[in-house]
Design a protein around this motif. Structure first.
Motif, mmCIF file in Angstrom:
data_model
loop_
_atom_site.group_PDB
_atom_site.id
_atom_site.type_symbol
_atom_site.label_atom_id
_atom_site.label_comp_id
_atom_site.label_asym_id
_atom_site.label_seq_id
_atom_site.Cartn_x
_atom_site.Cartn_y
_atom_site.Cartn_z
ATOM 1 N N GLN A 17 0.341 -0.849 -0.069
ATOM 2 C CA GLN A 17 0.435 -0.387 0.315
ATOM 3 C C GLN A 17 0.784 1.280 -0.101
ATOM 4 N N PHE A 18 0.679 1.972 -0.563
ATOM 5 C CA PHE A 18 1.282 3.118 -0.649
ATOM 6 C C PHE A 18 0.392 4.090 -0.850
ATOM 7 N N ASN A 19 0.393 5.363 0.117
ATOM 8 C CA ASN A 19 -0.585 6.480 0.342
ATOM 9 C C ASN A 19 0.126 7.576 -0.982
ATOM 10 N N LYS A 20 -0.599 8.959 -1.272
ATOM 11 C CA LYS A 20 -0.488 9.687 -2.600
ATOM 12 C C LYS A 20 0.953 10.519 -1.377
ATOM 13 N N ASP A 21 0.425 11.499 -0.277
ATOM 14 C CA ASP A 21 1.798 12.581 0.234
ATOM 15 C C ASP A 21 2.409 11.472 0.657
ATOM 16 N N SER A 22 3.139 10.139 0.503
ATOM 17 C CA SER A 22 4.475 9.325 1.424
ATOM 18 C C SER A 22 5.267 9.899 0.418
ATOM 19 N N GLY A 23 5.650 10.159 0.048
ATOM 20 C CA GLY A 23 6.571 10.691 -1.289
ATOM 21 C C GLY A 23 7.216 9.945 -1.902
ATOM 22 N N GLU A 24 7.542 8.579 -1.625
ATOM 23 C CA GLU A 24 7.394 6.894 -1.787
ATOM 24 C C GLU A 24 7.863 6.953 -3.627
ATOM 25 N N ASP A 25 9.025 6.520 -3.753
ATOM 26 C CA ASP A 25 8.739 6.210 -5.620
ATOM 27 C C ASP A 25 7.950 4.908 -6.266
ATOM 28 N N ILE A 26 7.083 4.302 -6.613
ATOM 29 C CA ILE A 26 6.741 3.933 -6.255
ATOM 30 C C ILE A 26 7.044 3.069 -8.083
ATOM 31 N N ASP A 27 6.953 3.763 -8.746
ATOM 32 C CA ASP A 27 7.628 3.184 -10.179
ATOM 33 C C ASP A 27 9.541 2.639 -10.363
ATOM 34 N N ASN A 28 10.280 2.869 -8.843
ATOM 35 C CA ASN A 28 11.474 2.254 -8.313
ATOM 36 C C ASN A 28 10.426 1.181 -7.949
ATOM 37 N N PHE A 29 10.131 1.217 -7.161
ATOM 38 C CA PHE A 29 9.206 0.038 -5.593
ATOM 39 C C PHE A 29 8.818 -1.010 -7.311
ATOM 40 N N ILE A 30 8.153 -0.989 -7.728
ATOM 41 C CA ILE A 30 7.820 -1.934 -9.078
ATOM 42 C C ILE A 30 8.632 -2.592 -9.534
ATOM 43 N N LYS A 31 9.734 -1.635 -9.663
ATOM 44 C CA LYS A 31 11.306 -1.628 -10.983
ATOM 45 C C LYS A 31 11.546 -3.209 -9.978
ATOM 46 N N VAL A 32 12.627 -2.841 -8.850
ATOM 47 C CA VAL A 32 13.152 -3.566 -7.913
ATOM 48 C C VAL A 32 12.200 -5.213 -7.586
ATOM 49 N N LEU A 33 10.570 -5.018 -7.273
ATOM 50 C CA LEU A 33 9.431 -6.015 -7.528
ATOM 51 C C LEU A 33 9.628 -6.996 -8.217
#
Length: 866
Positions: free
Chosen positions: A762-778
């Motif tokens: 789960q990713f929240n909009k205001d968390s500042g996490e890099d979703i694209d990089n996470f998906i690449k690693v996953l």
């Protein structure tokens, strides 16, 4: 000596007969014994059975004179039968007899058949199988004769039958080649020549070489000795000539059938008349003589079984001469005749529907179309076309009804009060006259019943007297013992008595002291309620009653006008696009513009009128409308289209089609908030356009994905109510009826009830996490797993939450174990620990439960239950 003769003669005969029964000795006695037994016993009974079967097939076959007749009178069925099964017991018996003839009487000696009747047995076998529609076994039987009995006297017939079987197996080219060779090499005569050329003509028809079939049909008609076959061949020729547009030649063929009169089936005689009548030249012919000709067909008593078709033809004649009332009367007469011709029934209903449609009587037209579809085969193209037309007619009926009622209301509202009073006073007078006529009719009926009762009572008294004189000592009041004059035995006098009692006493209960005053009080109460009802009825005879029901508030009047205007716009669209009735569409659009509609309807109405004027050749009006649009709406897409005629609307980036396509692509990219905002903007921009409901559907889907089930349900219900008569509105109503109840279920299912599981990050909009990089690693980590077919996706949950999902796991423990494995530290070659690449919290969930939380946005509820 005589004694020896008596003893030895029978023994000698028995020995001769026994020896002649042998199928292994080629002697004169043996050959003739088996030949006679085959011909006059086995084959005789087999041919009788075959003839009975053919008669059954002919009786079951119904000629379809609406289409090109087949050369052979036999309908092919699609039923599949297992080996040993048969369609007709007579053909089965014929086949058994043919097989028995071969098995019991066959004399195959040294590879040659000595019984001259065995070829006849195989021919019977092939015919029985052919008529039983087992064409491959039939072909085998015919080929057996050609291979083993080439000198048979039936060889030419066998060749013809073989090609008939080939044709039934769609080997038409082979059949044509072999039949042409047969006709060239053999001197066929009479019936053989007729059968060969008739079969060849059918093969030509099957291969669309109808001109070649004509010559063969002519030869077949000249040489056949069977009158009904000759009539069939001539009729087919006439049909083909009509297809070629040679009406005079067609009439000559039909005249030949008419001249045969009672020598041919009556159906061919009547249909020859009808087909000939269709070729009548109404412009140059003698109309009076032709009418007399049709009347003679109608009045001929022998033609009564065919009056349905005759009435239809007369109706067609009157319709062609613009006598619609006469045409309608004869179409209805045709329908009233009992008929098994469903095509004719459907044709009559559809024609009447079209006539009422042309008169703008859409409700009546719809009823006729319903009857048409009931008489049609549902799987046909014609049925589907009519069904679409009928569904479109629902919209026409709906909007025409709104336009008519609202126009009437608005017209009355616009009149001064004195004119309203005058109008309703005139209407009330009409109601009074109608009521007086109905009352007068009721009194006349009551008087007739009363007179009938009095006459019957008088007759009964006379009968009693006659009975007592003529039947002394007999049953009192009987005449000849057949009739009774007892009051309650006569239904007429009983009915009269009941009516008189009700007039005097009213409706009384079955109880003691029924004449008491309290009962009369009930009667007075009833009368009182009748008085009240009478007073209510009197109110309807006052103009004030109707005037009080007219709307008075301007807001209500404006709403009625707005609804009326939208109905006119929709009618214009339906007539133009769905029915291609440009005149009706033009009338509705022009009426709409005169009514000063709201702004959103003006521009599309003017553009549609421009197109209609163009197609109708009204060039001045078209130019004026074009000038109006370009000058008054220069920034509109309609003006751009008119100024650039070569621009294709479908490729224009400003067209609703292009905008919708781009918006749909954004929907697939899960940009739901953008889709909702842009859909709202375009719904306002293209208001009144056919594409608006499509934008609404897309918007509803986006709202469902972003805000959940309740938002989706609300949006779909809005579409079903607002756009009820569009395809999208009907689809929305289907969703409300069928899909919404099942989608409403929000109870989670047990994990052991599912076979597919997911891991959710789960990713929240205001968390500042890099979703694209996470998906690449996953994805890199998932690629290392070889024992599961795993995939990942990025799914929007709501405005503030996005899920990264791993799909393809087979159990809840397996999903949890996989995610935990990704968080475990690994060691390099030197044994040093490597920090895990995936450390983010997760939760496992079954695929059905994941669908539920996405649909109802109830993630917190699910997590609380874990």
């Amino acid at each position: 000596m005589k004694t020896y003769i008596k003893i030895f003669l029978p023994l000698i005969c028995i020995a001769i007969i026994t020896q002649s029964c042998s199928r292994k000795k080629d002697t004169f006695i043996n050959r003739n014994f088996h030949a006679l037994g085959t011909k006059y016993n086995v084959l005789y009974n087999g041919n009788l059975a075959l003839d009975r079967g053919i008669e059954t097939v002919n009786d079951a076959y119904s000629e379809n004179f609406w289409e090109l007749l087949p050369v052979e009178r036999m309908s092919i069925e699609d039923d599949i039968f297992l080996p040993g099964q048969t369609k007709n017991a007579d053909f089965e018996r014929a086949e058994e007899k043919a097989i028995k003839a071969v098995q019991v009487h066959g004399m195959n000696i040294e590879g040659k058949e000595k019984n001259p009747q065995i070829d006849e047995a195989y021919l019977l076998l092939g015919k029985a199988r052919y008529y039983d529609q087992r064409f491959v076994p039939a072909l085998a039987a015919f080929n057996n004769i050609l291979n083993k009995y080439p000198t048979s006297d039936k060889i030419n017939q066998v060749k013809i039958w073989r090609e008939k079987a080939d044709m039934r197996l769609d080997n038409n080219e082979i059949a044509i080649k072999k039949l042409k060779r047969l006709l060239e090499e053999e001197q066929l005569e009479d019936q053989d020549l007729a059968d060969a050329t008739a079969t060849l003509s059918q093969a030509y028809i099957n291969t669309k070489s109808k001109d070649s079939a004509m010559a063969q049909l002519e030869i077949a008609a000249e040489n056949t000795k069977i009158k009904r076959e000759r009539a069939r061949y001539l009729f087919i020729k006439g049909q083909l000539y009509n297809e070629f547009g040679k009406k005079d030649s067609a009439n000559m063929e039909f005249d030949k059938i008419i001249e045969m009169h009672r020598q041919v089936p009556r159906a061919f005689y009547i249909n020859a008349h009808l087909e000939k009548s269709k070729n009548f030249d109404e412009l140059n012919g003698d109309i009076v003589a032709f009418q007399e000709y049709l009347m003679e067909l109608e009045e001929n008593r022998e033609n009564r079984p065919f009056l349905d078709k005759i009435y239809h033809r007369i109706a067609e004649f009157h319709r062609g001469n613009m006598s619609d009332s006469l045409a309608e009367a004869y179409y209805n007469k045709s329908l009233r005749k009992t008929t098994t011709d469903q095509y004719l029934k459907a044709l009559n209903y559809e024609t009447l529907g079209n006539m009422y449609f042309d008169k703008n009587s859409y409700k009546t037209a719809g009823a006729y179309y319903d009857s048409t579809m009931a008489a049609m085969e549902p799987k046909t193209k014609e049925f589907r076309i009519l069904k679409r037309k009928r569904e479109n007619l629902d919209d026409v009926i709906y909007y025409e009804g709104i336009a008519e009622v609202n126009d009437s209301i608005l017209k009355m509202v616009s009149l001064p009060e004195e004119d309203q009073i005058a109008f309703y006073a005139e209407y009330i007078e009409i109601l009074k006259v109608k009521a007086e006529e109905e009352e007068k009719l009721k009194k006349e009926q009551s008087q007739r019943q009363s007179n009938s009762g009095n006459i019957q009572i008088a007759d009964n008294k006379i009968n009693n007297r006659l009975g007592s004189n003529k039947n002394p000592g007999g049953i009192p009041g009987s005449i000849g013992g057949n009739k009774s004059s007892f009051y309650f035995y006569n239904p007429t006098t009983v009915a009269y008595g009941k009516n008189e009692f009700l007039k005097l006493w009213g409706d009384r209960q079955l109880q003691d002291n029924w004449r008491l005053s309290d009962q009369r009080k009930r009667i007075s109460n009833t009368e009182q309620s009748e008085v009240v009802a009478s007073e209510d009825k009197d109110n309807t005879l006052s103009p004030d009653f109707y005037i009080a029901q007219l709307p008075t508030e301007q807001k209500e009047i404006d709403s009625i006008a707005k609804e009326r205007n939208y109905a006119y716009y929709q009618l214009g669209v339906i007539y133009k696009e769905k029915f291609k009735e440009l005149g009706l569409a033009k009338s509705r659009y022009e009426t709409l513009l005169k009514n000063e509609p709201e702004e959103r309807l003006i521009l599309p109405s003017k553009y549609n009128l421009f197109r209609i004027y163009e197609e109708l050749g009204l060039n001045r009006k078209a130019e004026a409308m074009k000038k109006d649009i370009v000058e008054n709406y220069p920034d509109s897409r309609y003006a751009e289209i008119l100024l650039n005629p070569q621009l294709e609307l479908a490729k224009d980036e400003n067209s609703p089609e292009a905008i919708y396509t781009n918006l749909y692509n954004k929907f697939n990219e899960q940009k739901y908030a953008e889709v909702i905002a842009e859909a709202d903007e375009n719904i306002r921009k293209f208001e009144g356009d056919d594409f608006v409901p499509k934008f609404e559907i897309l918007k509803a889907s986006a709202r469902g994905r972003l805000f959940g089930f309740e938002a989706y349900k609300e949006a779909i219900n809005f579409i079903a109510l607002t756009y009820a008569n569009t395809e999208e509105g009907k689809k929305a109503q289907e969703i409300m009826d069928n899909a919404i109840p099942s989608l409403a279920k929000k109870d989670f299912i047990a994990d052991d009830a599912s076979k597919n599981f997911n891991v959710i990050y789960q990713f929240n909009k205001d968390s500042g996490e890099d979703i694209d990089n996470f998906i690449k690693v996953l994805n890199e980590e998932v690629a290392k797993v070889k024992y599961f077919d795993l995939t990942t996706s990025r799914d929007v949950y709501d405005e503030n939450t996005t899920f990264v999902v791993v799909h393809g796991l087979k159990s809840i423990s397996g999903a949890r174990g996989f995610a935990e494995l990704l968080k475990t530290e690994e060691k390099d070659k030197r044994g040093r620990p490597i920090p895990p690449k995936i450390t983010k919290p997760f939760f496992p969930i079954s695929s059905p439960n994941y669908a539920i939380i996405q649909r109802h946005k109830n993630l917190e509820t699910y997590l609380e239950q874990q």
